[in-house]
Write a protein that holds these residues in place. Structure first.
Motif, PDB file in Angstrom:
ATOM      1  N   UNK A 153       0.824  -1.206   0.000  1.00  0.00           N
ATOM      2  CA  UNK A 153       0.000   0.000   0.000  1.00  0.00           C
ATOM      3  C   UNK A 153       0.859   1.257   0.000  1.00  0.00           C
ATOM      4  N   UNK A 154       1.975   1.219   0.723  1.00  0.00           N
ATOM      5  CA  UNK A 154       2.880   2.370   0.760  1.00  0.00           C
ATOM      6  C   UNK A 154       3.394   2.684  -0.643  1.00  0.00           C
ATOM      7  N   UNK A 155       3.754   1.643  -1.392  1.00  0.00           N
ATOM      8  CA  UNK A 155       4.245   1.855  -2.757  1.00  0.00           C
ATOM      9  C   UNK A 155       3.146   2.432  -3.648  1.00  0.00           C
ATOM     10  N   UNK A 156       1.916   1.962  -3.477  1.00  0.00           N
ATOM     11  CA  UNK A 156       0.795   2.485  -4.266  1.00  0.00           C
ATOM     12  C   UNK A 156       0.560   3.962  -3.972  1.00  0.00           C
ATOM     13  N   UNK A 186       2.809   6.140  -2.660  1.00  0.00           N
ATOM     14  CA  UNK A 186       3.959   6.938  -3.088  1.00  0.00           C
ATOM     15  C   UNK A 186       3.996   7.117  -4.598  1.00  0.00           C
ATOM     16  N   UNK A 187       3.473   6.143  -5.339  1.00  0.00           N
ATOM     17  CA  UNK A 187       3.446   6.251  -6.801  1.00  0.00           C
ATOM     18  C   UNK A 187       2.196   6.975  -7.295  1.00  0.00           C
ATOM     19  N   UNK A 188       1.309   7.339  -6.358  1.00  0.00           N
ATOM     20  CA  UNK A 188       0.042   8.009  -6.658  1.00  0.00           C
ATOM     21  C   UNK A 188      -0.928   7.115  -7.421  1.00  0.00           C
ATOM     22  N   UNK A 189      -0.692   5.795  -7.382  1.00  0.00           N
ATOM     23  CA  UNK A 189      -1.701   4.868  -7.882  1.00  0.00           C
ATOM     24  C   UNK A 189      -2.940   4.944  -6.989  1.00  0.00           C
ATOM     25  N   UNK A 190      -2.719   5.317  -5.734  1.00  0.00           N
ATOM     26  CA  UNK A 190      -3.812   5.672  -4.827  1.00  0.00           C
ATOM     27  C   UNK A 190      -3.645   7.166  -4.550  1.00  0.00           C
ATOM     28  N   UNK A 212     -10.221   4.391   0.715  1.00  0.00           N
ATOM     29  CA  UNK A 212      -9.627   3.067   0.553  1.00  0.00           C
ATOM     30  C   UNK A 212     -10.702   2.011   0.790  1.00  0.00           C
ATOM     31  N   UNK A 213     -10.999   1.261  -0.245  1.00  0.00           N
ATOM     32  CA  UNK A 213     -12.025   0.215  -0.180  1.00  0.00           C
ATOM     33  C   UNK A 213     -11.394  -1.034   0.441  1.00  0.00           C
ATOM     34  N   UNK A 214     -11.596  -1.199   1.734  1.00  0.00           N
ATOM     35  CA  UNK A 214     -10.946  -2.296   2.453  1.00  0.00           C
ATOM     36  C   UNK A 214     -11.397  -3.660   1.944  1.00  0.00           C
ATOM     37  N   UNK A 216      -6.531   8.094   1.860  1.00  0.00           N
ATOM     38  CA  UNK A 216      -5.152   8.511   1.628  1.00  0.00           C
ATOM     39  C   UNK A 216      -5.013   9.953   2.114  1.00  0.00           C
ATOM     40  N   UNK A 217      -3.950  10.230   2.852  1.00  0.00           N
ATOM     41  CA  UNK A 217      -3.760  11.560   3.432  1.00  0.00           C
ATOM     42  C   UNK A 217      -3.696  12.627   2.342  1.00  0.00           C
TER      43      UNK A 217
END
Length: 221
Positions: A26-29, A31-35, A41-43, A80-81
């Protein structure tokens, strides 16, 4: 083989906790702005996608919340913040003052061993900048600043800075991709290391404040 050896062996091959792996993904998503910032966030969808229950997913989100990358809102879920320009204007001047004081304190208190440890982290900054490895540079930068806080010895000030840095984590990471910012940040760290080695508290304070303010300007302020 005694029981102590067996315990050490078991520790060395223990599988990585699932929630940590999920947090990394999730962190990578993020940081890459994929999120995207502000995105809900749909858990349930993520749990289904990853083939896991919602328990490790929620533990992962708690980790990211402590890092300032997501916001947990009661009865509304996780997002996402997202930081506004007004937030940046409020937070950066406070962080510059506090970080500057920590740098001054570290310059006064640093032992030879402290300076050697800082030099090792600074070399990691040099190496990652040369390789243009933004993630590695960001990680080394985090550890460099945390060590300065530790050397300064003001626990409450360090806690306040950590909270502010967590809120701005994504923005600080993204700023390193902006043209010229990586090179400028490295040069600022070189100046800061020189001040710390000279035990020049005023130069360390001024350089750290310049470093924080430069990061803010890079974001368009």
């Amino acid at each position: 083989m005694n029981s102590e050896t067996l315990n050490r062996s078991a520790d060395s091959i223990a599988p990585r906790a699932l929630y940590i792996e999920v947090a990394d993904r999730l962190r990578r998503l993020i940081q890459s702005h994929a999120m995207a910032p502000g995105e809900w966030i749909d858990e349930q969808a993520l749990a289904t996608q990853y083939g896991i229950s919602r328990t490790p997913l929620r533990e992962a989100l708690k980790v990211l919340a402590t890092e300032g990358m997501v916001v947990l809102k009661p009865r509304r879920g996780c997002y996402v913040a997202q930081i506004s320009g007004g937030d940046l204007e409020e937070i950066y001047p406070i962080m510059a003052l506090l970080e500057g004081e920590c740098a001054a304190g570290a310059a006064r208190r640093a032992s030879d061993a402290d300076l050697a440890e800082l030099a090792t982290l600074h070399q990691a900054l040099e190496d990652s900048a040369a390789a243009r490895d933004i993630d590695r540079f960001f990680d080394a930068n985090q550890r460099f600043h945390l060590l300065i806080h530790h050397i300064a010895g003001n626990r409450r000030m360090a806690q306040m800075i950590d909270e502010l840095r967590a809120v701005l984590k994504l923005q600080r990471h993204d700023s390193l991709y902006l043209e010229g910012r990586l090179v400028a940040s490295l040069e600022e760290h070189r100046m800061l290391m020189a001040a710390l080695r000279a035990h020049d508290a005023e130069a360390a304070r001024a350089t750290m404040q310049l470093h924080i303010e430069s990061s803010r300007r890079a974001l368009g302020g």
